[in-house]
Design a protein around this motif. Structure first.
Motif, PDB file in Angstrom:
ATOM      1  N   CYS A  89       8.206   0.150  20.597  1.00  0.00           N
ATOM      2  CA  CYS A  89       8.014   0.917  19.372  1.00  0.00           C
ATOM      3  C   CYS A  89       7.843  -0.049  18.197  1.00  0.00           C
ATOM      4  CB  CYS A  89       9.213   1.828  19.120  1.00  0.00           C
ATOM      5  SG  CYS A  89       9.759   2.785  20.565  1.00  0.00           S
ATOM      6  N   PRO A  90       6.608  -0.376  17.801  1.00  0.00           N
ATOM      7  CA  PRO A  90       6.379  -1.343  16.724  1.00  0.00           C
ATOM      8  C   PRO A  90       6.424  -0.699  15.341  1.00  0.00           C
ATOM      9  CG  PRO A  90       4.290  -0.659  17.613  1.00  0.00           C
ATOM     10  CD  PRO A  90       5.342   0.084  18.403  1.00  0.00           C
ATOM     11  N   ARG A  91       6.738  -1.490  14.332  1.00  0.00           N
ATOM     12  CA  ARG A  91       6.784  -1.001  12.955  1.00  0.00           C
ATOM     13  C   ARG A  91       5.412  -1.113  12.302  1.00  0.00           C
ATOM     14  NH1 ARG A  91      10.935  -4.222   9.874  1.00  0.00           N
ATOM     15  NH2 ARG A  91       9.238  -5.507   9.088  1.00  0.00           N
ATOM     16  N   ASN A  92       5.004  -0.055  11.631  1.00  0.00           N
ATOM     17  CA  ASN A  92       3.754  -0.065  10.871  1.00  0.00           C
ATOM     18  C   ASN A  92       3.879  -0.977   9.651  1.00  0.00           C
ATOM     19  OD1 ASN A  92       1.968   1.137   8.561  1.00  0.00           O
ATOM     20  ND2 ASN A  92       1.098   1.959  10.447  1.00  0.00           N
ATOM     21  N   PHE A  93       2.769  -1.614   9.258  1.00  0.00           N
ATOM     22  CA  PHE A  93       2.818  -2.615   8.181  1.00  0.00           C
ATOM     23  C   PHE A  93       3.146  -2.016   6.818  1.00  0.00           C
ATOM     24  CE2 PHE A  93      -1.398  -1.087   7.262  1.00  0.00           C
ATOM     25  CZ  PHE A  93      -1.708  -1.506   5.974  1.00  0.00           C
ATOM     26  N   LEU A  94       3.069  -0.691   6.666  1.00  0.00           N
ATOM     27  CA  LEU A  94       3.400  -0.050   5.395  1.00  0.00           C
ATOM     28  C   LEU A  94       4.903  -0.021   5.134  1.00  0.00           C
ATOM     29  CD1 LEU A  94       0.932   2.972   5.496  1.00  0.00           C
ATOM     30  CD2 LEU A  94       0.630   0.805   4.293  1.00  0.00           C
ATOM     31  N   TRP A  95       5.700  -0.382   6.149  1.00  0.00           N
ATOM     32  CA  TRP A  95       7.153  -0.445   6.023  1.00  0.00           C
ATOM     33  C   TRP A  95       7.579  -1.913   5.986  1.00  0.00           C
ATOM     34  CZ3 TRP A  95       4.696   3.671   7.823  1.00  0.00           C
ATOM     35  CH2 TRP A  95       5.255   4.940   7.681  1.00  0.00           C
ATOM     36  N   PRO A  96       7.994  -2.448   4.855  1.00  0.00           N
ATOM     37  CA  PRO A  96       8.458  -3.843   4.810  1.00  0.00           C
ATOM     38  C   PRO A  96       9.808  -4.024   5.503  1.00  0.00           C
ATOM     39  CG  PRO A  96       8.738  -2.821   2.672  1.00  0.00           C
ATOM     40  CD  PRO A  96       7.988  -1.839   3.517  1.00  0.00           C
ATOM     41  N   THR A  97      10.558  -2.928   5.629  1.00  0.00           N
ATOM     42  CA  THR A  97      11.810  -2.925   6.388  1.00  0.00           C
ATOM     43  C   THR A  97      11.762  -1.701   7.297  1.00  0.00           C
ATOM     44  OG1 THR A  97      13.095  -1.535   4.884  1.00  0.00           O
ATOM     45  CG2 THR A  97      12.992  -3.899   4.386  1.00  0.00           C
ATOM     46  N   ASN A  98      12.786  -1.528   8.116  1.00  0.00           N
ATOM     47  CA  ASN A  98      12.804  -0.396   9.044  1.00  0.00           C
ATOM     48  C   ASN A  98      13.236   0.910   8.393  1.00  0.00           C
ATOM     49  OD1 ASN A  98      12.068  -2.168  11.096  1.00  0.00           O
ATOM     50  ND2 ASN A  98      14.187  -2.602  11.658  1.00  0.00           N
ATOM     51  N   ILE A 101       9.344   3.194   3.422  1.00  0.00           N
ATOM     52  CA  ILE A 101       7.901   3.029   3.330  1.00  0.00           C
ATOM     53  C   ILE A 101       7.545   2.610   1.904  1.00  0.00           C
ATOM     54  CG2 ILE A 101       7.560   5.495   2.858  1.00  0.00           C
ATOM     55  CD1 ILE A 101       4.831   5.271   4.200  1.00  0.00           C
ATOM     56  N   GLU A 102       6.635   1.643   1.787  1.00  0.00           N
ATOM     57  CA  GLU A 102       6.186   1.175   0.471  1.00  0.00           C
ATOM     58  C   GLU A 102       4.682   0.940   0.541  1.00  0.00           C
ATOM     59  OE1 GLU A 102       8.386  -2.147  -0.993  1.00  0.00           O
ATOM     60  OE2 GLU A 102      10.341  -1.170  -0.754  1.00  0.00           O
ATOM     61  N   THR A 103       3.909   2.025   0.417  1.00  0.00           N
ATOM     62  CA  THR A 103       2.465   1.922   0.593  1.00  0.00           C
ATOM     63  C   THR A 103       1.807   1.022  -0.451  1.00  0.00           C
ATOM     64  OG1 THR A 103       2.238   3.990  -0.651  1.00  0.00           O
ATOM     65  CG2 THR A 103       2.229   4.146   1.739  1.00  0.00           C
ATOM     66  N   LYS A 104       2.199   1.156  -1.709  1.00  0.00           N
ATOM     67  CA  LYS A 104       1.517   0.403  -2.773  1.00  0.00           C
ATOM     68  C   LYS A 104       1.731  -1.094  -2.631  1.00  0.00           C
ATOM     69  CE  LYS A 104       1.376   4.071  -6.257  1.00  0.00           C
ATOM     70  NZ  LYS A 104       1.777   4.480  -7.638  1.00  0.00           N
ATOM     71  N   SER A 105       2.978  -1.519  -2.518  1.00  0.00           N
ATOM     72  CA  SER A 105       3.244  -2.956  -2.426  1.00  0.00           C
ATOM     73  C   SER A 105       2.707  -3.529  -1.116  1.00  0.00           C
ATOM     74  CB  SER A 105       4.745  -3.218  -2.545  1.00  0.00           C
ATOM     75  OG  SER A 105       5.459  -2.592  -1.496  1.00  0.00           O
ATOM     76  N   ALA A 106       2.781  -2.755  -0.036  1.00  0.00           N
ATOM     77  CA  ALA A 106       2.262  -3.238   1.250  1.00  0.00           C
ATOM     78  C   ALA A 106       0.753  -3.442   1.185  1.00  0.00           C
ATOM     79  CB  ALA A 106       2.618  -2.259   2.357  1.00  0.00           C
ATOM     80  N   MET A 107       0.051  -2.514   0.526  1.00  0.00           N
ATOM     81  CA  MET A 107      -1.407  -2.642   0.428  1.00  0.00           C
ATOM     82  C   MET A 107      -1.812  -3.781  -0.502  1.00  0.00           C
ATOM     83  SD  MET A 107      -2.939  -0.776   2.527  1.00  0.00           S
ATOM     84  CE  MET A 107      -4.583  -1.102   1.885  1.00  0.00           C
ATOM     85  N   VAL A 108      -1.039  -4.027  -1.539  1.00  0.00           N
ATOM     86  CA  VAL A 108      -1.320  -5.160  -2.430  1.00  0.00           C
ATOM     87  C   VAL A 108      -1.211  -6.469  -1.652  1.00  0.00           C
ATOM     88  CG1 VAL A 108      -0.451  -6.475  -4.390  1.00  0.00           C
ATOM     89  CG2 VAL A 108      -0.715  -3.994  -4.579  1.00  0.00           C
ATOM     90  N   GLY A 119      -7.266  -0.845   5.853  1.00  0.00           N
ATOM     91  CA  GLY A 119      -5.931  -0.669   6.380  1.00  0.00           C
ATOM     92  C   GLY A 119      -5.937  -0.301   7.852  1.00  0.00           C
ATOM     93  N   MET A 120      -6.937   0.484   8.277  1.00  0.00           N
ATOM     94  CA  MET A 120      -7.008   0.884   9.680  1.00  0.00           C
ATOM     95  C   MET A 120      -7.268  -0.308  10.579  1.00  0.00           C
ATOM     96  SD  MET A 120      -6.434   3.813  11.029  1.00  0.00           S
ATOM     97  CE  MET A 120      -5.781   3.616  12.686  1.00  0.00           C
ATOM     98  N   PRO A 187      -6.259   4.535   1.144  1.00  0.00           N
ATOM     99  CA  PRO A 187      -6.631   3.122   1.244  1.00  0.00           C
ATOM    100  C   PRO A 187      -6.012   2.423   2.451  1.00  0.00           C
ATOM    101  CG  PRO A 187      -5.117   3.488  -0.600  1.00  0.00           C
ATOM    102  CD  PRO A 187      -5.559   4.826  -0.132  1.00  0.00           C
ATOM    103  N   TRP A 188      -4.882   2.922   2.945  1.00  0.00           N
ATOM    104  CA  TRP A 188      -4.263   2.282   4.112  1.00  0.00           C
ATOM    105  C   TRP A 188      -4.878   2.758   5.431  1.00  0.00           C
ATOM    106  CZ3 TRP A 188      -1.631   4.996   0.360  1.00  0.00           C
ATOM    107  CH2 TRP A 188      -1.280   6.307   0.664  1.00  0.00           C
ATOM    108  N   TYR A 189      -5.835   3.690   5.372  1.00  0.00           N
ATOM    109  CA  TYR A 189      -6.583   4.098   6.566  1.00  0.00           C
ATOM    110  C   TYR A 189      -8.032   3.600   6.450  1.00  0.00           C
ATOM    111  CZ  TYR A 189      -2.663   7.164   7.838  1.00  0.00           C
ATOM    112  OH  TYR A 189      -1.442   7.666   8.173  1.00  0.00           O
ATOM    113  N   LEU A 190      -8.960   4.526   6.121  1.00  0.00           N
ATOM    114  CA  LEU A 190     -10.379   4.162   6.076  1.00  0.00           C
ATOM    115  C   LEU A 190     -10.919   4.014   4.657  1.00  0.00           C
ATOM    116  CD1 LEU A 190     -11.696   6.459   8.943  1.00  0.00           C
ATOM    117  CD2 LEU A 190     -11.186   4.016   9.048  1.00  0.00           C
ATOM    118  N   GLY A 191     -10.195   4.488   3.661  1.00  0.00           N
ATOM    119  CA  GLY A 191     -10.623   4.321   2.284  1.00  0.00           C
ATOM    120  C   GLY A 191     -11.533   5.423   1.787  1.00  0.00           C
TER     121      GLY A 191
END
Length: 279
Positions: A89-98, A101-108, A119-120, A187-191
């Motif tokens: 079970c891997p963690r998605n990159f939009l989560w800096p911790t378990n 979720i932090e979509t804005k900072s992760a996408m920056v 993002g996809m 933006p974290w998928y296809l834009g």
């Protein structure tokens, strides 16, 4: 390019219902570490099939599929391990911790590292990496791998199944297979470009790439449902090229964006019929 072998650091280990559950850490990109849960039956007789399990959009991320937190019916990783599979079970990159979720900072941060990538693409890269992790243990039969995800995770498994032929059996639950069915334009998928008139692609083309491997789409009349069937039907000709029964289908439980008991039953029947844990 991905490393031929990933080094996993075991951070924590426990046992639950006959399953060994390990929280592991590894380097997804240079200088970028992430985590996941690796689960396996405490007793194994020979090599087993294995399934990569992607979490949905909940703050507790990988705790959900591993059965640590969250709704029991979405703990696919734990339930499959109880049935004899190894799971990751891997963690998605939009989560800096378990746990957040932090979509804005992760996408920056992602845009600084990969300004020309969507993002996809990152999610697909990380999913391929997760299959690398899953296929590596000596207890796993690397020729018998599967994938499952709900909501956000369902989007990930659609692309993973299309682009990784190691994945033989897939279940995608309530991700919204049509680009207009859910927030694929995020933006974290296809834009936002997918909303332009010049964008002519659709996801039946992605689904067709899965053929002839097994794929079950589950809907509840929220993200997916009856309107999803034309996408499956449009991919069927690709399956028919192989001249054998097409293991692709749609199950609509009509219970919204959830995993009701009847959907749970279909999920595990799909895996056990097409990818039993023991050959």
């Amino acid at each position: 390019s991905r490393r031929p072998k990933l080094e996993l650091d075991i951070l924590k280990e426990d046992r639950v219902n006959g399953v060994v559950r390990q929280l592991v850490e590894y380097e997804a990109e240079q200088g970028e570490k992430t985590q996941g849960y690796l689960l396996k039956p405490a007793i194994l007789n020979g090599k087993t099939a294995a399934v990569v399990v992607f979490h949905s959009t909940v703050n507790h991320s990988i705790h959900q599929p591993a059965g640590v937190k969250g709704k029991r019916e979405k703990a696919f990783g734990l339930e499959l391990a109880k049935r004899g599979y190894m799971t990751f079970c891997p963690r998605n990159f939009l989560w800096p911790t378990n746990d957040k979720i932090e979509t804005k900072s992760a996408m920056v941060r992602f845009a600084k590292r990969h300004p020309k990538s969507k993002g996809m693409a990152k999610m697909l890269y990380d999913a391929l990496l997760a299959v690398d992790v899953l296929a590596a243990p000596p207890e796993v039969d690397a020729g018998r791998l599967g994938a499952i995800g709900h909501s956000l995770g369902a989007k990930e498994v659609l692309y993973l199944a299309a682009f990784d032929e190691r994945v033989k059996v897939t279940v995608s639950s309530e991700g919204g297979i049509g680009t207009g069915f859910s927030n694929w334009d995020a933006p974290w998928y296809l834009g936002a470009g997918i909303r332009e008139e010049s964008f002519e692609a659709e996801h039946h083309e992605i689904l067709a790439l899965v053929a002839p491997r097994s794929f079950l789409l589950i809907g509840g009349e929220s993200a997916d449902g009856d309107r999803s069937w034309p996408f499956v039907a449009a991919a069927l000709p690709a399956y028919q090229l192989y001249g054998r029964p097409a293991h692709v289908g749609l199950y609509n439980h009509r219970r919204g964006h959830a995993v009701p008991p009847e959907a749970e039953r279909r999920i595990y029947e799909w895996f056990e019929a097409r990818l039993p844990p023991s050959p």
